[in-house]
Design an enzyme around this catalytic site. Structure first.
Site, PDB file in Angstrom:
ATOM      1  N   HIS A 196      33.326  47.421  15.020  1.00 64.53           N
ATOM      2  CA  HIS A 196      34.659  47.356  14.414  1.00 64.53           C
ATOM      3  C   HIS A 196      35.064  48.670  13.750  1.00 64.53           C
ATOM      4  O   HIS A 196      36.253  49.003  13.728  1.00 64.53           O
ATOM      5  CB  HIS A 196      34.726  46.203  13.417  1.00 64.53           C
ATOM      6  N   HIS A 201      35.533  39.339  25.735  1.00 66.80           N
ATOM      7  CA  HIS A 201      34.846  38.168  25.175  1.00 66.80           C
ATOM      8  C   HIS A 201      35.319  38.032  23.729  1.00 66.80           C
ATOM      9  O   HIS A 201      34.627  38.419  22.792  1.00 66.80           O
ATOM     10  CB  HIS A 201      33.332  38.334  25.252  1.00 66.80           C
ATOM     11  N   SER A 254      37.213  41.239  16.454  1.00 68.62           N
ATOM     12  CA  SER A 254      37.859  42.349  17.155  1.00 68.62           C
ATOM     13  C   SER A 254      39.350  42.117  17.401  1.00 68.62           C
ATOM     14  O   SER A 254      40.156  43.043  17.210  1.00 68.62           O
ATOM     15  CB  SER A 254      37.143  42.621  18.478  1.00 68.62           C
ATOM     16  N   GLU A 266      38.532  34.404  26.778  1.00 71.81           N
ATOM     17  CA  GLU A 266      37.385  33.692  26.207  1.00 71.81           C
ATOM     18  C   GLU A 266      37.143  32.434  27.025  1.00 71.81           C
ATOM     19  O   GLU A 266      38.060  31.634  27.228  1.00 71.81           O
ATOM     20  CB  GLU A 266      37.650  33.328  24.739  1.00 71.81           C
ATOM     21  N   GLY A 305      35.464  37.005  31.211  1.00 73.72           N
ATOM     22  CA  GLY A 305      35.842  38.370  30.845  1.00 73.72           C
ATOM     23  C   GLY A 305      35.518  39.391  31.903  1.00 73.72           C
ATOM     24  O   GLY A 305      36.259  40.366  32.089  1.00 73.72           O
ATOM     25  N   ASP A 356      32.234  43.151  25.234  1.00 75.69           N
ATOM     26  CA  ASP A 356      31.138  42.777  24.335  1.00 75.69           C
ATOM     27  C   ASP A 356      30.638  41.369  24.613  1.00 75.69           C
ATOM     28  O   ASP A 356      30.809  40.456  23.794  1.00 75.69           O
ATOM     29  CB  ASP A 356      31.552  42.943  22.872  1.00 75.69           C
TER      30      ASP A 356
END
Length: 286
Positions: free
Chosen positions: A19, A42, A100, A118, A144, A164
């Protein structure tokens, strides 16, 4: 397998690493007048509660965001990161932590666009509850990696894509470079950020070699290692591979990570390092 839920790990050292880098990138995009897009492969829930039973069960945030000492210089990147979290908590509660999507949404302006994917049914439902009110946010229940592989016509020429996955299945280590190869072909100007965990068995290394081979001089690796502890069975560090970073970003991230590593772990504990350039020899893509 769809068992992973990030609520158990929110605010840990991986989130701080990921982040802070994302914040620095998006600060640069937001300062420019041109519109940008943000893609999250994701996305998870996007908003987390560090006082929840899930977060308290692991307590991972206590070594991560909750361990960061107040910076002396309020203009440096660690202070801006903590200010962002404090601003977020004023709206969502004193124990809230931005995922995120929330970090990205903080920097969005009229004309900017966010795309969130997602696949986990519970995570997707909560993600929709948290972001469906925003017209600038496109939310999809989609794999994703499939989204990345089809990223041929991005909404804007400028933007960031975060990759991620949970790496709860070993095939994720092969899916990342494969889907990223297609994404780079479809969006050569995009900035791509790949996150991965550092585990004692170093299972990430072949993937990293493949990513270096794929990106060459356009990619660099950022490694944040936790202090040595007796129990080395879990995650011992966190990595980022960043493709097509803006000029000067590598140096900016290095300074910020050195500062926050000291604030989070203490003087001389933990470490941050950067590796850049072509790998020695060649590595076939997975």
């Amino acid at each position: 397998m769809l068992s992973y839920q990030h609520a158990y790990h929110a605010g840990n050292i991986a989130d701080v690493h990921k982040h802070l880098a994302l914040m620095l990138l998006l600060e640069g995009f937001a300062e420019n007048s041109g519109a940008f897009s943000f893609y999250d492969s994701h996305a998870g829930r996007g908003i987390y509660d560090l006082s929840s039973p899930e977060a308290e069960k692991t307590g991972e945030h206590k070594m991560g965001v909750s361990a960061i000492d107040e910076p002396q210089n309020d203009k440096r990147a660690p202070a801006r990161y903590l200010d962002l979290i404090e601003t977020f908590r004023k709206e969502h509660g004193e124990h809230a932590y931005p995922g995120s999507p929330s970090i990205a949404h903080h920097f969005m302006r009229p004309g900017d666009k966010m795309f969130l994917t997602e696949l986990h049914p519970t995570e997707h439902r909560v993600l929709e509850e948290n972001f469906s009110a925003f017209k600038s946010v496109d939310i999809r229940k989609q794999d994703g990696f499939e989204m990345l592989s089809r990223l041929k016509y991005p909404h804007h020429l400028r933007g960031v894509a975060l990759i991620d996955p949970a790496y709860e299945v070993k095939t994720d280590y092969r899916s990342v470079p494969r889907s990223l190869m297609k994404a780079l072909s479809g969006w050569p100007n995009g900035v791509f950020v790949v996150w991965y965990p550092i585990l004692p068995d170093e299972r990430h290394k072949q993937m990293v070699r493949s990513l270096f081979s794929l990106g060459g001089n356009a990619v660099f690796e950022s490694l944040l290692m936790a202090p040595d502890v007796a129990d080395r069975r879990g995650m011992i560090g966190t990595g980022l591979m960043i493709f097509n970073a803006p000029q000067g970003f590598e140096e900016k991230l290095a300074v910020a990570m050195d500062e926050i590593t000291t604030l989070m772990f203490g003087e001389g504990l933990g470490s941050h390092s950067i590796k850049k350039g072509q790998p020695v020899g060649s590595a076939a893509l997975l």
